[in-house]
Write a protein that holds these residues in place. Structure first.
Motif, PDB file in Angstrom:
ATOM      1  N   VAL B  33       0.830  -1.202   0.000  1.00  0.00           N
ATOM      2  CA  VAL B  33       0.000   0.000   0.000  1.00  0.00           C
ATOM      3  C   VAL B  33       0.869   1.258   0.000  1.00  0.00           C
ATOM      4  O   VAL B  33       0.526   2.268  -0.598  1.00  0.00           O
ATOM      5  CB  VAL B  33      -0.929   0.023   1.240  1.00  0.00           C
ATOM      6  N   ALA B 195      -4.452  12.045   8.432  1.00  0.00           N
ATOM      7  CA  ALA B 195      -4.848  10.704   8.881  1.00  0.00           C
ATOM      8  C   ALA B 195      -5.894  10.082   7.961  1.00  0.00           C
ATOM      9  O   ALA B 195      -6.205   8.895   8.078  1.00  0.00           O
ATOM     10  CB  ALA B 195      -5.385  10.772  10.307  1.00  0.00           C
ATOM     11  N   ARG B 196      -6.438  10.875   7.046  1.00  0.00           N
ATOM     12  CA  ARG B 196      -7.432  10.364   6.089  1.00  0.00           C
ATOM     13  C   ARG B 196      -6.792   9.999   4.734  1.00  0.00           C
ATOM     14  O   ARG B 196      -7.487   9.779   3.748  1.00  0.00           O
ATOM     15  CB  ARG B 196      -8.554  11.391   5.886  1.00  0.00           C
ATOM     16  N   VAL B 197      -5.458   9.963   4.702  1.00  0.00           N
ATOM     17  CA  VAL B 197      -4.731   9.524   3.503  1.00  0.00           C
ATOM     18  C   VAL B 197      -3.906   8.304   3.892  1.00  0.00           C
ATOM     19  O   VAL B 197      -3.158   8.348   4.875  1.00  0.00           O
ATOM     20  CB  VAL B 197      -3.805  10.624   2.960  1.00  0.00           C
ATOM     21  N   THR B 198      -4.045   7.236   3.149  1.00  0.00           N
ATOM     22  CA  THR B 198      -3.343   6.005   3.509  1.00  0.00           C
ATOM     23  C   THR B 198      -1.837   6.158   3.345  1.00  0.00           C
ATOM     24  O   THR B 198      -1.371   6.901   2.480  1.00  0.00           O
ATOM     25  CB  THR B 198      -3.855   4.810   2.673  1.00  0.00           C
ATOM     26  N   ARG B 247      -3.174  14.780  -0.677  1.00  0.00           N
ATOM     27  CA  ARG B 247      -2.114  13.858  -1.040  1.00  0.00           C
ATOM     28  C   ARG B 247      -1.171  14.425  -2.094  1.00  0.00           C
ATOM     29  O   ARG B 247       0.036  14.354  -1.953  1.00  0.00           O
ATOM     30  CB  ARG B 247      -2.727  12.549  -1.536  1.00  0.00           C
TER      31      ARG B 247
END
Lengths: 269, 269, 269
Positions: B33, B195-198, B247
């Motif tokens: 990932v 924290a909302r982006v892997t 991102r």
């Protein structure tokens, strides 16, 4: 072609259009890092990507595909066997296949795998200068995936490789050099910022696969694919703050590229 | 350093500049990932990334690299063996290596692999509070890759881990805590949207690897890398509609970050 | 539900809100290409993604998760075993699980793996028309990951599959068809440009997993997830130059989607 030896801008557009109309299915046995960008670049130019590697199905899948792209970026013995199986199936069927020898020369394993795949005579090899020099057994200064030799230096190596494969060899860099021994095209384009986005070269190789599926002449297909990719990258870089912007704009540009842009922007000599 | 114990903003800039000038080759044995974002973050800060894991070449490649980053996000026994081989090669050569113990504590396998790698004494460990607490054998409430403990709570665990490794331990969260036992830096920055982006944490670990390659003091390298990453994230989040924008803007900010921004924006105490 | 049989726009919003409030942990055993976009889509809707596949931990992890998503995009025997283990653990615990039968029908291996997983009675199956027709043993014309059959044609196949699984089957296309035999919802939305971004279908399946974790009724969960995904995609496509823009805007839209937009934009019949 407009010229008896090299593709002109009208040929490049004809190739781009053929890919969009034909929507070739491109089978990729590629590295983990490149999968996302390669698939998206293929979709953006109008092709249909598939990433299939299990020994149990890689041959079956090669039978459906219009081209195969093999990329050694993240190797392991299991994947190398997938590559062997896929290459044999592609060769048996006579569909074009592209070898991207990522970081050939960086380790002996990588160099050895590159040499083995090369012996299967890829329709097109696309690498940076370090990789092409290494594959040709000449001195490469490669220390990884980023080129450290100028592509011009690698012309001799490219011609030597093309002698071995009987196909096309492309060395990408500031100016891309594409040769099938008989003809050598210099394709200008691209932007330095492209080197700051991972898997750009891998995505270019994938697009070469799509073009090679749609057009009979591998030199024209390769030069056209690289011209389009470079042109899209150049346009994507215009006004880009950095590599984050460049990456998604490249996909937009590949998707939206128009005939007039290709006719005006292609620089092949 | 401006101060005898902690890096100041001028030190942070000096580190960032050293990475850009040196272009360290960072060898990553990381999860599927995180590969794309890690590679792109490394390119954006001026480093050169490589993802290499085959047992046949992982040692050879570690010999070329300036730093190693090991990330246990998507484990399997085969990859764990790659990690062991790469870590031993890095240790033998004396290059810095970073451990990112993704989701340590979530399963016993993961905790066990984390503990084994920890015993090889990484130069830097970078994790969230849950991961660091788990590695230290203290109660973590981790249920996956997302932190559920506050990083401040984990300071004690970080110091205990640093005792074991003799290196630096960083706990990232609202405020990042970086310690080598002797010195403890609190690095403010970042934005909740990150924290909302892997793979944001994974990419931060990769950047820590680049900084540790370019700068001799691991605490300064780690604090500087996290300061730069947080600052870029903060700026990227400004006016961002959501995580999609964040991102790519993060990569642009990492790439374009200027001295004046770092000097004005660094908040280390 | 507003209607006794099908979810209305208020139900869709209630589902979206339940996911945001609950933050379900979604365990993915998915393909290499889809990992990044799936994880980011899950984070954007408020869920917590994890990609875990090692035989040593896949069962342990399934015990922590609120839903499981199994996607056969990049198969290999080792991963198929991971899928088996994860599915058994999910079934034992009674958490919902989603099967995405990517490119079922393209190779016999793929069809066989799809059939085997189907026998474990997934809570939801989400595929394109070709994949659903193939799984149902009806004539699919699939030649890869891209649909070549209209989703309407596949309604009969979907009902037949739902008979086998006792769960929900969703066929996505111009209009998504979602059935549990008793009820059949037609969910309008989305945009043709979405088909030019890789792993869009996979990401939709992941989001279905999050919704199925948060809402008891699988049909409502599935229809709601697809309605939200389609609506976000539609909005993301507005004014987009191409697929590069679309991809990041989709994540922004998923993240920022408001009640009023869902209430006004949902089109389920």
């Amino acid at each position: 072609m407009a010229d008896s030896t090299l593709p002109g801008s009208a040929d490049v557009w004809a190739c781009a259009d053929a890919v969009r109309r034909g929507g070739p299915l491109v089978h990729n046995v590629t590295n983990y890092v490149a999968m996302d960008l390669s698939a998206n670049a293929l979709l953006a130019v109008g092709a249909s990507p598939a990433m299939v590697h299990a020994h149990e199905e890689v041959v079956d899948f090669a039978l459906l595909a219009d081209a195969l792209v093999v990329n050694i970026g993240t190797l392991s013995p299991n994947w190398v066997e997938s590559m062997r199986l896929a290459v044999r199936a592609a060769t048996d069927r006579g569909i074009p296949w592209v070898l991207d020898p990522v970081a050939a020369g960086a380790t002996s394993y990588r160099t050895q795998v590159g040499a083995e795949l090369l012996a299967h005579r890829p329709t097109v090899v696309r690498g940076n200068a370090s990789e092409i020099l290494s594959l040709a057994g000449m001195t490469g200064r490669g220390k990884g995936v980023d080129a450290t030799d100028e592509s011009g230096d690698a012309l001799e190596a490219a011609v030597a490789l093309a002698q071995v494969t009987g196909g096309v060899v492309a060395v990408t860099g500031d100016v891309d050099v594409v040769t099938d021994r008989r003809r050598t095209a210099h394709v200008a384009g691209g932007h330095p910022l492209m080197a700051r986005v991972t898997a750009m070269g891998c995505a270019a190789s994938a697009v070469v696969g799509a073009y090679a599926a749609a057009v009979a002449d591998p030199l024209m297909a390769t030069a056209s694919a690289l011209a389009v990719f470079g042109l899209a990258g150049e346009r994507a870089a215009t006004g880009a703050v950095g590599p984050g912007t460049l990456r998604w704009r490249l996909l937009d540009e590949l998707y939206a590229l128009e005939q007039s842009t290709v006719l005006a922007g292609t620089r092949i000599s």
